[in-house]
Design a protein around this motif. Sequence first.
Motif, PDB file in Angstrom:
ATOM      1  N   MET A   1       1.156 -15.087 -12.241  1.00 13.97           N
ATOM      2  CA  MET A   1       1.755 -14.437 -10.910  1.00 13.97           C
ATOM      3  C   MET A   1       1.999 -12.967 -10.799  1.00 13.97           C
ATOM      4  O   MET A   1       1.357 -12.267  -9.916  1.00 13.97           O
ATOM      5  CB  MET A   1       2.925 -15.178 -10.384  1.00 13.97           C
ATOM      6  CG  MET A   1       2.964 -16.723 -10.446  1.00 13.97           C
ATOM      7  SD  MET A   1       4.430 -17.488  -9.941  1.00 13.97           S
ATOM      8  CE  MET A   1       4.550 -16.341  -8.372  1.00 13.97           C
ATOM      9  N   GLU A   2       2.457 -12.085 -11.689  1.00 14.61           N
ATOM     10  CA  GLU A   2       2.535 -10.613 -11.537  1.00 14.61           C
ATOM     11  C   GLU A   2       1.781  -9.938 -11.258  1.00 14.61           C
ATOM     12  O   GLU A   2       1.023  -9.236 -11.630  1.00 14.61           O
ATOM     13  CB  GLU A   2       3.523 -10.542 -13.204  1.00 14.61           C
ATOM     14  CG  GLU A   2       4.054  -9.084 -12.629  1.00 14.61           C
ATOM     15  CD  GLU A   2       2.485  -7.801 -13.211  1.00 14.61           C
ATOM     16  OE1 GLU A   2       3.837  -6.642 -13.386  1.00 14.61           O
ATOM     17  OE2 GLU A   2       2.028  -7.940 -13.831  1.00 14.61           O
ATOM     18  N   VAL A   3       0.115 -10.460 -12.370  1.00 12.73           N
ATOM     19  CA  VAL A   3      -1.247 -10.251 -12.395  1.00 12.73           C
ATOM     20  C   VAL A   3      -1.982  -9.861 -10.636  1.00 12.73           C
ATOM     21  O   VAL A   3      -2.278  -9.157 -10.438  1.00 12.73           O
ATOM     22  CB  VAL A   3      -1.836 -10.858 -13.645  1.00 12.73           C
ATOM     23  CG1 VAL A   3      -3.513 -10.054 -13.073  1.00 12.73           C
ATOM     24  CG2 VAL A   3      -1.758 -10.695 -14.724  1.00 12.73           C
ATOM     25  N   GLY A   4      -1.653 -11.034 -10.409  1.00 13.16           N
ATOM     26  CA  GLY A   4      -2.203 -11.591  -8.967  1.00 13.16           C
ATOM     27  C   GLY A   4      -1.398 -10.564  -7.689  1.00 13.16           C
ATOM     28  O   GLY A   4      -2.127 -10.357  -7.160  1.00 13.16           O
ATOM     29  N   ALA A   5       0.094 -10.182  -8.218  1.00  8.18           N
ATOM     30  CA  ALA A   5       0.441  -9.304  -7.635  1.00  8.18           C
ATOM     31  C   ALA A   5      -0.193  -8.328  -7.385  1.00  8.18           C
ATOM     32  O   ALA A   5      -0.148  -7.422  -6.209  1.00  8.18           O
ATOM     33  CB  ALA A   5       1.762  -9.092  -7.445  1.00  8.18           C
ATOM     34  N   SER A   6      -0.642  -7.506  -8.710  1.00 10.58           N
ATOM     35  CA  SER A   6      -0.624  -6.360  -8.788  1.00 10.58           C
ATOM     36  C   SER A   6      -2.656  -5.711  -8.888  1.00 10.58           C
ATOM     37  O   SER A   6      -2.720  -5.220  -8.677  1.00 10.58           O
ATOM     38  CB  SER A   6      -0.219  -5.661  -9.690  1.00 10.58           C
ATOM     39  OG  SER A   6      -0.930  -6.463 -11.370  1.00 10.58           O
ATOM     40  N   ASN A   7      -3.142  -7.289  -9.076  1.00 14.25           N
ATOM     41  CA  ASN A   7      -4.609  -7.412  -8.562  1.00 14.25           C
ATOM     42  C   ASN A   7      -4.850  -8.298  -7.793  1.00 14.25           C
ATOM     43  O   ASN A   7      -5.146  -9.271  -8.525  1.00 14.25           O
ATOM     44  CB  ASN A   7      -5.329  -7.112  -9.841  1.00 14.25           C
ATOM     45  CG  ASN A   7      -4.889  -6.022 -10.953  1.00 14.25           C
ATOM     46  OD1 ASN A   7      -5.653  -4.816 -11.120  1.00 14.25           O
ATOM     47  ND2 ASN A   7      -3.464  -6.563 -11.808  1.00 14.25           N
ATOM     48  N   PRO A   8      -4.682  -8.287  -6.730  1.00 16.06           N
ATOM     49  CA  PRO A   8      -5.067  -9.672  -6.123  1.00 16.06           C
ATOM     50  C   PRO A   8      -6.602 -10.055  -5.927  1.00 16.06           C
ATOM     51  O   PRO A   8      -6.410 -10.928  -5.603  1.00 16.06           O
ATOM     52  CB  PRO A   8      -4.390  -9.303  -4.238  1.00 16.06           C
ATOM     53  CG  PRO A   8      -3.658  -8.315  -4.549  1.00 16.06           C
ATOM     54  CD  PRO A   8      -3.992  -7.807  -6.065  1.00 16.06           C
TER      55      PRO A   8
ATOM     56  N   ASP B   1      -5.590 -13.471  -0.497  1.00 16.29           N
ATOM     57  CA  ASP B   1      -5.519 -14.050   0.722  1.00 16.29           C
ATOM     58  C   ASP B   1      -3.958 -13.962   0.798  1.00 16.29           C
ATOM     59  O   ASP B   1      -3.179 -14.086   1.345  1.00 16.29           O
ATOM     60  CB  ASP B   1      -6.012 -15.005   1.445  1.00 16.29           C
ATOM     61  CG  ASP B   1      -7.069 -15.155   1.716  1.00 16.29           C
ATOM     62  OD1 ASP B   1      -7.934 -13.971   1.604  1.00 16.29           O
ATOM     63  OD2 ASP B   1      -7.385 -16.499   1.064  1.00 16.29           O
ATOM     64  N   LEU B   2      -3.560 -13.236  -0.224  1.00 22.34           N
ATOM     65  CA  LEU B   2      -2.327 -12.395  -0.601  1.00 22.34           C
ATOM     66  C   LEU B   2      -1.898 -11.882   0.939  1.00 22.34           C
ATOM     67  O   LEU B   2      -2.371 -10.693   1.654  1.00 22.34           O
ATOM     68  CB  LEU B   2      -1.820 -10.983  -1.902  1.00 22.34           C
ATOM     69  CG  LEU B   2      -0.232 -11.120  -2.250  1.00 22.34           C
ATOM     70  CD1 LEU B   2       0.226 -12.623  -3.042  1.00 22.34           C
ATOM     71  CD2 LEU B   2       0.000 -10.294  -3.195  1.00 22.34           C
ATOM     72  N   ALA B   3      -0.265 -11.909   1.361  1.00 19.57           N
ATOM     73  CA  ALA B   3      -0.005 -11.570   2.688  1.00 19.57           C
ATOM     74  C   ALA B   3       0.340 -10.510   2.041  1.00 19.57           C
ATOM     75  O   ALA B   3       0.473  -9.238   3.153  1.00 19.57           O
ATOM     76  CB  ALA B   3       0.427 -12.907   3.337  1.00 19.57           C
ATOM     77  N   SER B   4       1.582 -10.093   1.216  1.00 19.40           N
ATOM     78  CA  SER B   4       2.981  -9.135   0.915  1.00 19.40           C
ATOM     79  C   SER B   4       3.324  -9.031  -0.593  1.00 19.40           C
ATOM     80  O   SER B   4       3.130 -10.458  -1.249  1.00 19.40           O
ATOM     81  CB  SER B   4       3.461  -8.969   2.159  1.00 19.40           C
ATOM     82  OG  SER B   4       4.738 -10.121   1.825  1.00 19.40           O
ATOM     83  N   SER B   5       3.431  -8.608  -0.236  1.00 19.50           N
ATOM     84  CA  SER B   5       4.026  -7.737  -1.740  1.00 19.50           C
ATOM     85  C   SER B   5       4.752  -6.987  -2.107  1.00 19.50           C
ATOM     86  O   SER B   5       4.143  -5.865  -1.565  1.00 19.50           O
ATOM     87  CB  SER B   5       3.119  -7.889  -3.332  1.00 19.50           C
ATOM     88  OG  SER B   5       4.249  -8.210  -4.605  1.00 19.50           O
ATOM     89  N   ASN B   6       6.105  -6.647  -2.620  1.00 18.26           N
ATOM     90  CA  ASN B   6       6.911  -5.588  -3.084  1.00 18.26           C
ATOM     91  C   ASN B   6       6.807  -4.387  -4.133  1.00 18.26           C
ATOM     92  O   ASN B   6       6.735  -3.617  -4.477  1.00 18.26           O
ATOM     93  CB  ASN B   6       7.935  -5.758  -2.486  1.00 18.26           C
ATOM     94  CG  ASN B   6       8.233  -6.403  -4.324  1.00 18.26           C
ATOM     95  OD1 ASN B   6       7.794  -7.321  -4.522  1.00 18.26           O
ATOM     96  ND2 ASN B   6       9.977  -6.839  -4.603  1.00 18.26           N
TER      97      ASN B   6
END
Length: 282
Positions: free
Chosen positions: A187-194, A230-235
Amino acid sequence: MASPIFSASGHLVAIGGAEDRTSDLEILKKAFSLAPEGDQEVAVIATASSISDEVLPEYEAAFLRLGARHVHSLGIQDRKAATDAETVSLIEQSGLIFFTGGDQLRLTNVLGGSPVLKAIRQRLQDGAVVAGTSAGAAAMPGTMIYNGAAADALRKGGVNLTFGLGFVDDLIIDSHFLERGRFTRLMEVGASNPEHLGVGLGEDAAVIIHPHGIIEAIGSGHVILIDSRDLASSNIADLAMGEPVAVEHMIFHALVSGHGFDVEARRYLVPHELDAMLAVGR
């Protein structure tokens, strides 16, 4: 048009670890069956392992039982050994090249830029199978995980990434996935590398990556896919190191044997759809 994630003539088989090596040998049998017809030599590379003298005989026995004509047990424990001409020759005549588990950083450190790695890449291009279990699977992509806590890795910087062996693009592979609770790592990898698809391999579970970029699940365990394209948003970009990451619209899939996934189309494939896709690709 985007380049395919995998365009070699051969197959990749990434195994989550703890695969059956003494009973039905389901995953190893499937990997062996994908080798080019008449090419029944196997090279087992134990570079990642600190106990190569123990693991090499296990795999030698398993592949001989499956019908291998020769099994070449290759420790390759240092960079000098990775330049050995005889070792390169054994790889060049093998239809299946198999990486054991251990430490994936040892794989990239010892093999990176070497004649052995160049020979393996060429064999894959020419139609051979490259398979690996645990660390041997995690090291396959161009980018690999090499460290990161399982319990709370969904924090900025919670997972360490580096260059892998470069057999496949746009995937991140993690092993022992369910058994060691590694969801937050991908999940952390996906947030930084969608753009990268996370592939979490359970034990005695594996994926075949077919030449046209279709993933097929095999084995008795689960394969978890984490799709962040298709990540919508992340902080994550606004956080200090160690702070908790928020994500919106991250998609999970659980595959079992006989199910698949079209990586380019980001589409789950039930068995009849997978069979149709593989038939078209042959």
